[in-house]
Design a protein around this motif. Structure first.
Motif, mmCIF file in Angstrom:
data_model
loop_
_atom_site.group_PDB
_atom_site.id
_atom_site.type_symbol
_atom_site.label_atom_id
_atom_site.label_comp_id
_atom_site.label_asym_id
_atom_site.label_seq_id
_atom_site.Cartn_x
_atom_site.Cartn_y
_atom_site.Cartn_z
ATOM 1 N N ILE A 19 -6.020 14.110 39.552
ATOM 2 C CA ILE A 19 -4.650 14.447 39.588
ATOM 3 C C ILE A 19 -4.483 15.324 40.745
ATOM 4 C CG2 ILE A 19 -3.255 15.899 38.568
ATOM 5 C CD1 ILE A 19 -5.689 15.447 36.696
ATOM 6 N N VAL A 20 -3.527 14.858 41.457
ATOM 7 C CA VAL A 20 -3.457 15.720 42.955
ATOM 8 C C VAL A 20 -2.840 16.910 42.479
ATOM 9 C CG1 VAL A 20 -2.073 15.884 44.861
ATOM 10 C CG2 VAL A 20 -2.226 13.584 43.662
ATOM 11 N N TYR A 70 -3.641 7.656 37.056
ATOM 12 C CA TYR A 70 -3.890 8.264 38.486
ATOM 13 C C TYR A 70 -3.102 7.430 39.550
ATOM 14 C CZ TYR A 70 -7.933 10.532 36.341
ATOM 15 O OH TYR A 70 -8.706 11.716 35.634
ATOM 16 N N PHE A 71 -3.266 6.208 39.530
ATOM 17 C CA PHE A 71 -2.563 5.342 40.416
ATOM 18 C C PHE A 71 -1.056 5.590 40.577
ATOM 19 C CE2 PHE A 71 -1.685 0.688 41.892
ATOM 20 C CZ PHE A 71 -1.574 1.131 43.293
ATOM 21 N N ASN A 72 -0.473 5.284 39.210
ATOM 22 C CA ASN A 72 0.915 5.450 39.235
ATOM 23 C C ASN A 72 1.581 6.838 39.351
ATOM 24 O OD1 ASN A 72 2.574 2.952 38.268
ATOM 25 N ND2 ASN A 72 0.300 2.821 37.267
ATOM 26 N N GLU A 73 0.877 7.974 39.246
ATOM 27 C CA GLU A 73 1.210 9.071 39.492
ATOM 28 C C GLU A 73 1.395 9.447 40.882
ATOM 29 O OE1 GLU A 73 2.502 11.879 38.160
ATOM 30 O OE2 GLU A 73 1.410 13.649 39.207
ATOM 31 N N ARG A 74 0.460 8.788 41.908
ATOM 32 C CA ARG A 74 0.576 8.874 43.257
ATOM 33 C C ARG A 74 1.628 8.032 43.911
ATOM 34 N NH1 ARG A 74 -4.417 10.405 41.710
ATOM 35 N NH2 ARG A 74 -5.739 11.822 43.057
ATOM 36 N N ARG A 106 10.133 4.273 38.034
ATOM 37 C CA ARG A 106 9.384 3.212 37.467
ATOM 38 C C ARG A 106 7.903 3.337 37.420
ATOM 39 N NH1 ARG A 106 9.602 -1.530 41.672
ATOM 40 N NH2 ARG A 106 8.909 -0.259 43.720
ATOM 41 N N TYR A 107 7.350 4.005 38.283
ATOM 42 C CA TYR A 107 5.982 4.429 38.420
ATOM 43 C C TYR A 107 5.615 5.152 37.041
ATOM 44 C CZ TYR A 107 6.404 2.720 42.932
ATOM 45 O OH TYR A 107 6.907 2.019 44.174
ATOM 46 N N ILE A 108 6.634 5.998 36.692
ATOM 47 C CA ILE A 108 6.278 6.986 35.473
ATOM 48 C C ILE A 108 6.416 5.931 34.251
ATOM 49 C CG2 ILE A 108 6.954 9.048 34.392
ATOM 50 C CD1 ILE A 108 5.756 9.485 37.088
ATOM 51 N N ASP A 109 7.243 4.856 34.295
ATOM 52 C CA ASP A 109 7.487 4.009 33.264
ATOM 53 C C ASP A 109 5.973 3.337 32.743
ATOM 54 O OD1 ASP A 109 10.016 4.656 32.892
ATOM 55 O OD2 ASP A 109 10.723 2.580 34.034
#
Ligand SMILES: [Zn+2]
Length: 821
Positions: free
Chosen positions: A22-23, A363-367, A376-379
């Motif tokens: 997690i960043v 991890y990828f979508n959080e970034r 939409r990434y948080i979706d």
């Protein structure tokens, strides 16, 4: 992890591994006292450390407590029992090296991930005993480190039979199997977490010494190799943020830039090295490697403002959500290489969807969110979190899934340990970090990404502010947010309106709701309707906030039926039940006598919600009217009878906590995609048995479905994998004596990648007065693929029939269907 072998048919004991991050914008969040100034820039949106967020909810908090009080101590014990700590003691010279190490060179990372998870956990759940145990582990790790910083127990401990993957000398196999750099990445993540949690530099100093060695050894004009298994890129980015030392960022960028075909190595899609990263546009190969790599690309892109990497990961993200994502948020459809499959190839029963890959997908979508500030990434993150990730651990915290299938005949069960324990240590480190995904900050803006009852505090440009979320999410969409600025404070609050509340099952066109019909979401400030602008999926409320302000809104949560893109053949004429972020499944434990696999539910069937406080840790379950399909011999209605039944559905994450059982996420809504119970026949009235096969496997034998080909496992298969080159049998004991004269069998064959082929030969024996006598066949015993092999024989009166087969020399065999006349 990569085992370096093809994944065969049966139960997987694959290897794989790992994890990431997690960043933590450590400096920005003020977590590291005395940390040097961060160089350059970072993500335009900043994560909010979980240490600033105190959960008060009844969904996540109890799960994180189970992780802290049960899972972490359990894993520590298992790591001890399974030699993970001995590996370090051997490298430290405190134990005789002996014959060999544990199985995989990446076993060191289990200790690092354990330390990372335990460190996160210590921040919210102080535990002096655990703190001491970590100190002891770190001391041993320090002793296992070589004087120049090299840390890799499998080489340093000079066992008499070294594991082959390690290679003859340092870094020789770094691009393929040694996992040396992979271990380094997890070390850095653990070190930063431990420093952040305890303020102690013990592990951080070990990590820095190791990273300095990497900086000396790798780079243009030095060793020009990339990591076989990514994670070190993310680890170096964290180390860079923690120390402010730019050489770690430069090395992370080097590891990305050097990846791709080279003079003597054309690379491999398996580990994303067949094409230069900046030119990659599709998600391919090993899913965990891929998503860790994409996360590392995002980190480096954010820190260096390298837009070429952004173009690549934007395209790859689109490829995943349009072609390669399970409705549970799982990625990596196939066990063969633990990899992404081709577009739309998303099988349910054989879904791999590794727990580590779900974590990597978060991890990828959080970034991607931190780069773009789009909801939409948080979706995708939320869908993964509540479904395909959470299913990885049992409710009691001691059993774990490696693959997370979307259908089961009961052959799947969580396990207490795997020789390759990647998913186990990964989920234990992920759980305590979960609160970090709830909020983010922008330019004098606060983002509410997830809905979880909690209290949190922030430092905005305009001043300090506290927030309290009051909600019973995910069971209820009513949310209240109390805003308490230290003094009156103008900032904009960005509240995510989830895609599912706007009629979108997920971003992309893989999934859509049968009935879109979104309900508008209204916001109230201190009880009065308040206007908002919708920006990138967020309701943006710019306001002069004062003490006592309260924002309330309701995300309507009707039960939705989700359909897949018609290209996804596995989900054809089926729907999945969804309510809010939660995906549902039907599990055999809720059925009295009929199996899950023989059910259909009309698309118009209404669902009733019932909160079951004492079931599976407290769940909102669904009840729907449906039908049990049964074959009969009546040619009307194609010989299929529909018997009314009430069907219970439970949240997917909670399945398999009542023993292995049948389970299905994608429910047939049409008789043609259902699997009727078999009609009365000699076979269906028989008692079935076999050599070394389970009851569940035996059911596949006479379910009266004609497979579409020899690979078709939709209704289960019976196989003897990994046995080979020996004789096996299955047998029908009839309910009475019958005169029989023919039989047909459909063999299972999942070549070229799987481990089963048609048998070498087979024959039938019938039972007459306790003696087994070969039938006198009047046609040949064929062994063809993709069709029934029928044999006729001189009529015999028998009470039982046995099919005996000889497994091929180098493979196993299996049977999809066997009938008798
Ligand atoms: Zn894993």
């Amino acid at each position: 992890m990569n085992t370096g072998h093809k994944h065969p048919t049966g139960p997987h004991k694959l290897i794989k591994y790992a994890r990431k991050t997690i960043v933590l914008t450590l400096v920005a969040t003020g977590l590291l006292p005395g940390t040097p100034q961060v160089y350059g820039q970072d993500y335009p949106y900043k994560p909010v450390a979980f240490t600033q967020v105190q959960l008060t909810d009844r969904f996540w908090k109890p799960k994180i407590e189970v992780n802290a009080t049960v899972t972490i101590p359990y894993i520590l014990r298992m790591c001890k029992e399974h030699g993970r700590i001995d590996n370090f003691l051997k490298a430290a010279g405190r134990l005789p090296a002996g014959d060999k190490m544990t199985t995989y060179p990446f076993d060191d990372t289990d200790i690092y991930k354990l330390i990372e998870g335990a460190s996160y956990s210590l921040q919210t759940t102080p535990n002096p005993l655990l703190d001491n145990q970590l100190d002891t582990l770190i001391q041993i790790i320090g002793q296992a480190q070589e004087p120049d910083g090299y840390l890799y127990t499998f080489r340093t401990a000079k066992v008499s039979h070294p594991q082959q993957w390690t290679g003859q000398h340092r870094w020789q196999n770094a691009e393929i199997l040694s996992h040396e750099l992979y271990n380094c990445g997890h070390l850095y993540e653990a070190a930063v977490a431990h420093y952040q949690a305890t303020g102690k530099k013990t592990l951080l100093n070990i990590a820095i010494k190791n990273a300095d060695l990497l900086v000396r050894d790798f780079g243009w004009g030095k060793i020009e190799k990339y990591p076989g298994h990514p994670v070190v890129e993310m680890g170096l980015a964290k180390l860079y943020r923690a120390t402010g030392d730019k050489k770690y960022l430069d090395l992370a960028k080097f590891f990305l830039d050097v990846r791709g075909p080279q003079k003597d190595n054309k690379g491999d899609a398996y580990n994303q090295s067949n094409i230069k990263l900046v030119n990659q546009r599709q998600a391919e190969g090993h899913a965990v490697r891929a998503a860790y790599l994409y996360s590392g690309m995002a980190d480096v892109a954010a820190l260096t403002k390298d837009t070429a990497y952004l173009t690549a990961i934007d395209a790859i993200w689109n490829d995943i959500i349009n072609h390669k994502l399970y409705i549970t948020g799982g990625i990596g459809a196939t066990g063969n290489g633990e990899a992404f499959g081709p577009a739309y190839d998303l099988p349910n029963m054989t879904a791999y969807a590794e727990t580590c890959a779900a974590i990597a997908n978060v991890y990828f979508n959080e970034r991607m969110f931190l780069l773009h500030g789009d909801a939409r990434y948080i979706d995708v993150l939320e869908k993964t979190l509540y479904n395909g990730l959470l299913s990885g651990v049992s409710l009691d915290g001691t059993h774990f899934f490696y693959p997370n299938p979307l259908a089961s005949l009961g052959q799947h069960a969580r396990s207490g340990w795997f020789d390759c324990a990647c998913c186990i240590t990964n989920i234990s480190r992920f759980m305590p970090s979960m609160p970090e995904y709830i909020y983010a900050q922008g330019n004098n803006a606060l983002f509410v990404n997830l809905f979880v009852a909690n209290k949190a505090s922030f430092e905005l440009k305009s001043g300090k502010v506290q927030l309290e979320q009051i909600t019973n999410y995910p069971w209820d969409g009513k949310i209240q947010i109390k805003v308490t600025p230290v003094s009156t404070n103008r900032f904009s609050l960005h509240v995510r309106i989830p895609g599912w509340a706007k009629g979108n099952a997920l971003p992309g066109d893989l999934y859509h709701f049968l009935d879109v019909n979104p309900h508008p979401v209204d916001f109230f400030l201190n009880g009065q309707p308040v206007d908002y602008k919708l920006v990138h999926g967020y309701a943006v409320i710019n306001h002069e906030w004062k003490k006592g302000d309260e924002l309330s809104f309701n995300l309507p949560m009707p039960v939705k039926k989700t359909l897949a893109n018609p290209e996804v053949k596995a989900d054809s004429k089926r729907f999945a039940l969804q309510r809010g972020p939660i995906m549902y499944c039907i599990e055999g434990a809720d059925r009295k006598d009929s199996s899950v696999m023989h059910l259909v539910i009309d698309t118009a069937a209404p669902a009733r919600m019932i909160y079951a406080a004492d079931k599976l840790g407290g769940i909102e379950q669904l009840e729907l009217p449906g039908y049990l399909l049964k074959r009969n011999n009546d040619p009307q209605h194609h010989g299929i009878e529909k018997i009314q039944t009430r069907i219970t559905a439970i949240p997917y994450y909670s399945w398999n906590n009542r023993g292995p059982d049948e389970m299905e996420v994608w429910i047939p809504y049409d008789v043609s995609s259902g699997t009727p119970l078999p009609a009365p026949s000699i076979a269906s009235k028989s008692r079935v048995s076999g050599s070394y096969v389970s009851k569940l496997m035996l059911r596949a034998l006479n379910d009266q479905t004609t497979p579409k080909d020899s690979k078709d496992q939709r209704t289960g298969n019976l196989h003897w994998w990994p046995a080979k080159n020996q004789s096996e049998w299955v047998q029908y004991d009839f309910d009475k004596a019958y005169t029989i004269s023919s039989a047909k069998v459909y063999f299972f064959d999942d070549g070229p990648f799987g481990g089963c082929r048609v048998p070498e030969s087979w024959k039938l024996l019938y039972k007459e007065q306790d003696k087994w006598i070969p039938v006198e066949n009047t046609s040949a015993y064929t062994t063809k693929k993709d069709c029934f092999n029928q044999v006729t024989f001189k009529p015999v009166k028998a009470t039982a029939l046995r099919l005996q087969l000889q497994l091929p020399q180098d493979n196993s065999s299996g049977i999809l269907e066997w009938s008798v006349k």
